[in-house]
Design a protein around this motif. Structure first.
Motif: not given
Length: 851
Positions: A695, A772-774, A778
């Motif tokens: 991250k 977050t990388d949903k 992102s």
């Protein structure tokens, strides 16, 4: 009392309640356990023998005395007690009520009395003393701007309850703030006095005496023989002695950082084989010139070395080959951390270690372990135990989750094929290539299913698709008129299905082609553009074909916003490009070529040309060839790379017409002189990504550009294709082929002259953290340092005369809208010559691109 303490959840408040209960009674020592003191209206304490300790009564009412600012009803709410509820005296409910009043941090003392007993009904009186509130704070001894910041940071705000704890913590906070900046003799005094206008309010006066900044004169080591003073000082990353010319690391003593550096010294010894090294003592001494010395006494202990390195069980690779990977020899200083990394890897995709060597050559079922087998004197024998097993091949490769993207688009990017030997590196590279497509969520997950019986493995890649289309639909007001914009971008388009009705869901998608269309119009200009890219021309090799066309027209308007459509500047342009992925030096390299043409038509428009008369009428032409050699190993995903690098070296050039046509350019009119633009442009860009964790990533960027001319004497630099530095770096509506280079902390283009520069350079450090990388979005935050500048020519070029800035921001990538962000940047330097004040804080909005 013991019984009461068992019922109470807090010893302090239980003890306080007991003390209150008995301190107001007459003849405390003679009181029996079944009586409790009451207080009459005249506050004359008497005994009430009818009150039974521990009996459950009904609460008839509560009265509150001692109030100044609070209402009686507010205090009753704080206690949590309600009329009519059962209560024991003493008991848990009363103890809890007292506790709640103290926890509200509004009262300095709370006393409780029994005011009345009426059968089974009791009436209580709470006597409270309110804490004074902070009315005004004056901080002396520092600048007003510092004082304002300090009030906020120390939370010294109007209305705060003034307690001893607030005074102590504020004093400690302020002192530490300045000692951490090197002002070790900082003294802080805090005085309070009652506000004459409010009996329950106080004013606070904070006096700060920073003294002089204290620098570290010497760091002395005692007992070190194996490692020099210089080596140990270098290990101390935060604590440095004063040194003329070192601006990147100040010489100051910070206790917490100093303790970290002591640990770094021990780590330095450990990595040099001194397992038993320890710090015996450390002390600080003062010098007469107001500097300090640090004295560190060490015990180094014995230095260990690697003894014999013995490989056991290896047949696929010779001991010499394994040694070339291990890179450890007998007699080397012992380092357990390096040994572990060379055997099992460091967790990075580019790790070179023994386990990766075996897994890259099909030995999926192998194991490699390092064992210390003997310690003799200062020598440690290491045995590398290897179980190779048989090589494993890939049986089946599947992909799941791709509802839109066609299988062949994915499989042509994979580096693992059925029948190939198993390779860990090939799997990691496949993950990276899928991430670079931009069609999928950041987390491409391979599921390796080994079959020990037949020595094969199935690999299943799970992908999560993100939207392949982006829509830009917006309206705004600028340049005295309304501006409407419609932009459509399809990043996973399928041309072959354009006439297939069933493929429209809602558009034909899935073949990995890029298509974009953009229209923008207002009273003063309109522009249209179209572009298309096929990444695998012919479908068999990774070579791309791209082309774009655009048309634009701008009309003259005056200061009052009146538009004259008889005065216009029109531009038509087209670009065709061909790019090919190379195999040498490695397959991360790409060589691309393109030819571009622009036609500028001026109709009584008046285009500015530096050093010459404006061009009002005529036609200008820009025919150029561009070649770029680039390498992109960054990955695994496109939005948030965590390893690898990107760099490109490009050259753009026109035909040197003035050297071939034998014209005397000094006699030509401006429109004729620039009928065919001539120039050459060189640009280098490089980015490196270093991931501390998945991250947290540090991005380093460096770039430089140069615009040159073939005929400096007669023609000079072209008025087009120049560099404009400063601001967000997003190209606005410009028709002169300029290149916008972002440098946050300054306004757009203000670091270049009005005509643009012919040279620029830029350097950047950006620390990124992924929130977050949903698939839906992102998001990552960033902090950055930047420096750069623009120069008109080589005579003014100074690579060290840079405009500096720092700041922070956030990026949000949503598949339907692209990248959106905002940055807050502070420019440390005056943006233009002659200005004294620095640029200061600037806000930048980023849309559709990233720095």
């Amino acid at each position: 009392m013991n019984k009461l303490q068992q019922k109470s959840s807090n010893f302090f408040y239980s003890f306080l309640l007991i003390a209150i209960w008995f301190s107001v009674s007459v003849g405390y020592a003679q009181n029996t356990n079944d009586t409790i003191t009451t207080i009459t209206k005249d506050s004359i304490p008497i005994k009430d023998p009818t009150l039974v300790k521990g009996k459950e009564y009904i609460l008839g009412g509560i009265s509150v005395t001692g109030l100044r600012k609070f209402s009686e009803s507010t205090v009753k709410v704080f206690t949590g007690l309600k009329n009519g509820q059962p209560i024991k005296l003493p008991g848990d409910k009363l103890t809890s009520a007292i506790k709640k009043l103290y926890e509200s941090k509004q009262f300095s003392s709370v006393d409780v009395y029994l005011s009345k007993l009426d059968g089974d009904t009791v009436y209580l009186q709470f006597d409270v003393q309110e804490l004074p509130q902070l009315n005004n704070v004056v901080i002396e001894g520092i600048k007003k701007s510092e004082a304002k910041t300090l009030k906020t940071e120390a939370e010294l705000k109007t209305g705060a309850m003034v307690t001893d704890n607030l005074i102590v913590t504020s004093k400690n906070y302020i002192r530490k703030k300045y000692t951490d900046k090197g002002f070790l003799k900082t003294s802080v005094s805090i005085e309070t006095e009652k506000d004459t206008a409010d009996a329950n309010a106080v004013n606070m006066k904070v006096t700060v005496d920073k003294g002089k900044r204290i620098k570290i004169k010497n760091i002395n080591f005692i007992g070190n023989k194996a490692l020099s003073n210089g080596a140990l000082k270098k290990a101390m990353k935060n604590t440095k002695t004063k040194l003329l010319g070192r601006f990147w690391k100040a010489s100051k003593y910070i206790e917490d950082k100093y303790q970290e550096d002591l640990e770094s010294i021990l780590d330095k010894y450990s990595r040099n084989g001194f397992r038993d090294a320890r710090i015996l003592s450390d002390k600080l001494t003062w010098n007469e010139d107001n500097t300090i010395n640090l004295e560190i006494e060490l015990e180094e202990g014995k230095q260990y070395r690697f003894g014999d390195i013995i490989f056991v069980g290896n047949s696929a690779f010779s001991s010499e080959v394994l040694n070339s990977i291990l890179k450890i020899s007998k007699g080397d200083i012992y380092n357990g951390s390096v040994l572990k990394e060379r055997v099992s890897g460091n967790g990075r995709p580019d790790s070179e270690d023994l386990q990766t060597l075996y897994q890259d050559n099909g030995y999926l079922f192998s194991s490699v372990n390092a064992v210390e087998t003997k310690v003799e004197n200062d020598s440690i024998t290491i045995e590398i135990r290897i179980r190779e097993d048989e090589q494993a091949s890939i049986n089946k490769v599947t992909v799941v989750g791709n509802d839109k993207t066609n299988d062949h688009v994915i499989f042509r990017e994979l580096r693992v094929k059925p029948g190939d030997l198993f390779s860990r590196t090939a799997i990691i590279r496949s993950i990276r290539e899928l991430g670079q497509l931009g069609f999928f969520d950041n987390n491409v997950t391979p599921d390796i299913k080994p079959n020990y019986q037949d020595k094969t493995a199935d690999i299943e890649f799970t992908v999560v698709e993100r939207g392949g289309s982006q829509v830009e639909l917006q309206g705004g007001y600028g340049g005295g008129s309304f501006i409407g914009t419609l932009g459509l971008s399809f990043n996973n388009f399928s041309v072959r299905n354009i006439f297939n009705k069933e493929a429209y869901k809602p558009l034909p998608m899935g073949d990995g082609q890029s298509l974009s269309l953009r229209l923008q119009s207002s009273r003063t200009f309109n522009t249209y553009s179209f572009s298309f890219t096929e990444p695998w021309l012919g479908g068999k090799k990774p070579q791309s074909l791209s082309f774009s066309i655009y048309s634009s027209k701008q009309f003259r308007f005056d200061n009052r916003g009146r538009v004259d459509r008889s005065q216009s500047l029109g531009i038509v342009g087209a670009t065709v490009g061909l790019a090919k992925r190379l195999q040498w030096p490695d397959d991360f390299f790409t060589l691309s070529h393109s030819v571009s043409y622009q036609s500028f038509n001026l109709n009584d428009y008046g285009f500015r040309v530096p050093g010459s008369d404006p061009i009002s009428n005529g036609s200008l032409n820009n025919l150029a060839y561009n070649v770029t050699l680039s390498r992109n190993s960054a990955g695994p995903n496109l939005i948030f790379p965590s390893y690898g690098s990107q760099f490109s070296l490009s050259a753009k050039a026109t035909i040197p017409y003035s050297l071939l046509n034998n014209k005397d350019y000094s006699t030509l009119e401006t429109a004729e002189k620039y009928k065919w633009l001539e120039y050459y442009k060189l640009i280098f860009k490089g980015q490196w990504f270093n991931g501390f964790t998945d991250k947290l990533v540090l991005m380093t960027n460096a770039e430089v550009g140069y615009l040159g001319t073939y005929n400096k004497k007669e023609l000079g630099l072209t008025p087009f294709e120049r560099f404009f530095v400063g601001g967000d770096g997003i190209a606005q509506f410009q028709l002169d082929g300029r290149q916008n280079i972002g440098l946050r902390g300054y306004q757009n283009n203000e670091l270049s002259s009005i005509d643009g520069g012919s040279i620029y350079n830029k350097f950047q450090l950006e620390l990124r953290y992924s929130i977050t990388d949903k698939p839906s979005a992102s998001i990552y935050t960033l902090g950055f340092l930047e420096a750069g500048n623009s120069y008109d020519n080589f005579s003014t070029f100074n690579p060290f005369e840079l405009k500096r800035s720092a700041g922070f921001g956030i990026r949000v990538f949503m598949p339907a809208f692209g990248l959106i962000g905002i940055d807050f940047a502070h420019g440390f330097d005056p943006p233009t010559p002659g200005r004294i004040e620095k640029s200061g804080w600037q806000t930048h909005f980023i849309i559709g691109r990233q720095f």
